[in-house]
Design a protein around this motif. Sequence first.
Motif, mmCIF file in Angstrom:
data_model
loop_
_atom_site.group_PDB
_atom_site.id
_atom_site.type_symbol
_atom_site.label_atom_id
_atom_site.label_comp_id
_atom_site.label_asym_id
_atom_site.label_seq_id
_atom_site.Cartn_x
_atom_site.Cartn_y
_atom_site.Cartn_z
ATOM 1 N N SER A 157 0.869 -0.778 0.391
ATOM 2 C CA SER A 157 0.396 -0.257 0.031
ATOM 3 C C SER A 157 0.957 1.415 -0.226
ATOM 4 O O SER A 157 0.540 2.334 -0.558
ATOM 5 N N SER A 158 1.817 1.141 1.181
ATOM 6 C CA SER A 158 3.126 2.450 0.403
ATOM 7 C C SER A 158 3.566 2.301 -0.711
ATOM 8 O O SER A 158 3.384 3.982 -0.667
ATOM 9 N N ALA A 159 4.027 1.663 -1.639
ATOM 10 C CA ALA A 159 4.529 1.598 -2.444
ATOM 11 C C ALA A 159 3.667 2.065 -3.265
ATOM 12 O O ALA A 159 3.943 3.194 -4.535
ATOM 13 N N ALA A 160 2.111 1.637 -3.639
ATOM 14 C CA ALA A 160 1.170 2.279 -4.058
ATOM 15 C C ALA A 160 1.174 3.873 -3.831
ATOM 16 O O ALA A 160 0.427 4.234 -5.292
ATOM 17 N N VAL A 161 1.282 3.705 -2.906
ATOM 18 C CA VAL A 161 0.807 5.653 -2.190
ATOM 19 C C VAL A 161 1.912 6.210 -2.928
ATOM 20 O O VAL A 161 1.682 7.055 -3.333
ATOM 21 N N ASP A 162 2.868 5.786 -2.607
ATOM 22 C CA ASP A 162 4.514 6.352 -3.333
ATOM 23 C C ASP A 162 4.143 6.910 -4.635
ATOM 24 O O ASP A 162 5.142 7.771 -5.042
ATOM 25 N N ARG A 192 5.181 10.139 -6.426
ATOM 26 C CA ARG A 192 5.671 10.784 -7.702
ATOM 27 C C ARG A 192 4.668 11.596 -8.665
ATOM 28 O O ARG A 192 4.802 12.300 -9.431
ATOM 29 N N ARG A 193 3.617 10.507 -9.351
ATOM 30 C CA ARG A 193 3.258 10.525 -10.490
ATOM 31 C C ARG A 193 1.987 12.170 -10.365
ATOM 32 O O ARG A 193 2.439 13.047 -11.209
ATOM 33 N N LEU A 194 1.766 13.127 -9.307
ATOM 34 C CA LEU A 194 1.433 13.944 -9.131
ATOM 35 C C LEU A 194 1.988 14.858 -8.859
ATOM 36 O O LEU A 194 1.409 15.971 -10.168
ATOM 37 N N ILE A 249 -3.882 20.085 -9.141
ATOM 38 C CA ILE A 249 -3.117 18.876 -8.703
ATOM 39 C C ILE A 249 -2.591 19.003 -6.981
ATOM 40 O O ILE A 249 -2.821 17.803 -6.455
ATOM 41 N N ALA A 250 -2.470 19.895 -6.857
ATOM 42 C CA ALA A 250 -2.345 20.376 -5.226
ATOM 43 C C ALA A 250 -3.716 19.796 -4.324
ATOM 44 O O ALA A 250 -3.283 18.963 -3.217
ATOM 45 N N LYS A 265 -5.651 14.955 -0.913
ATOM 46 C CA LYS A 265 -6.621 14.012 -0.945
ATOM 47 C C LYS A 265 -5.711 13.234 -0.229
ATOM 48 O O LYS A 265 -5.868 12.069 0.375
ATOM 49 N N LEU A 266 -4.890 12.906 -1.085
ATOM 50 C CA LEU A 266 -3.448 11.503 -1.253
ATOM 51 C C LEU A 266 -3.326 11.300 0.419
ATOM 52 O O LEU A 266 -2.857 10.536 1.153
ATOM 53 N N ASP A 267 -2.506 13.123 1.182
ATOM 54 C CA ASP A 267 -2.242 13.182 1.933
ATOM 55 C C ASP A 267 -2.699 12.756 3.216
ATOM 56 O O ASP A 267 -2.372 11.724 4.522
#
Length: 56
Positions: free
Chosen positions: A7-12, A16-18, A34-35, A40-42
């Motif tokens: 899950s952490s790798a997917a979030v990372d 990176r893409r964002l 994008i910010a 939201k991701l954070d």
Amino acid sequence: MASSTDSSAAVDEEVRRLYERYQAAESDDERREIALEMGKLDGRRHSEIYEALENE
């Protein structure tokens, strides 16, 4: 534990893409959108951390 690592790798990867999209953005409006996605991701990442701590 492997699932949290996955899950952490997917979030990372998503972060990176964002970040790359943010760097390539051509307008303030695009960067702002994008910010907001980054925020939201954070928030999701923090909720996952707190949930994991509660389950220990």
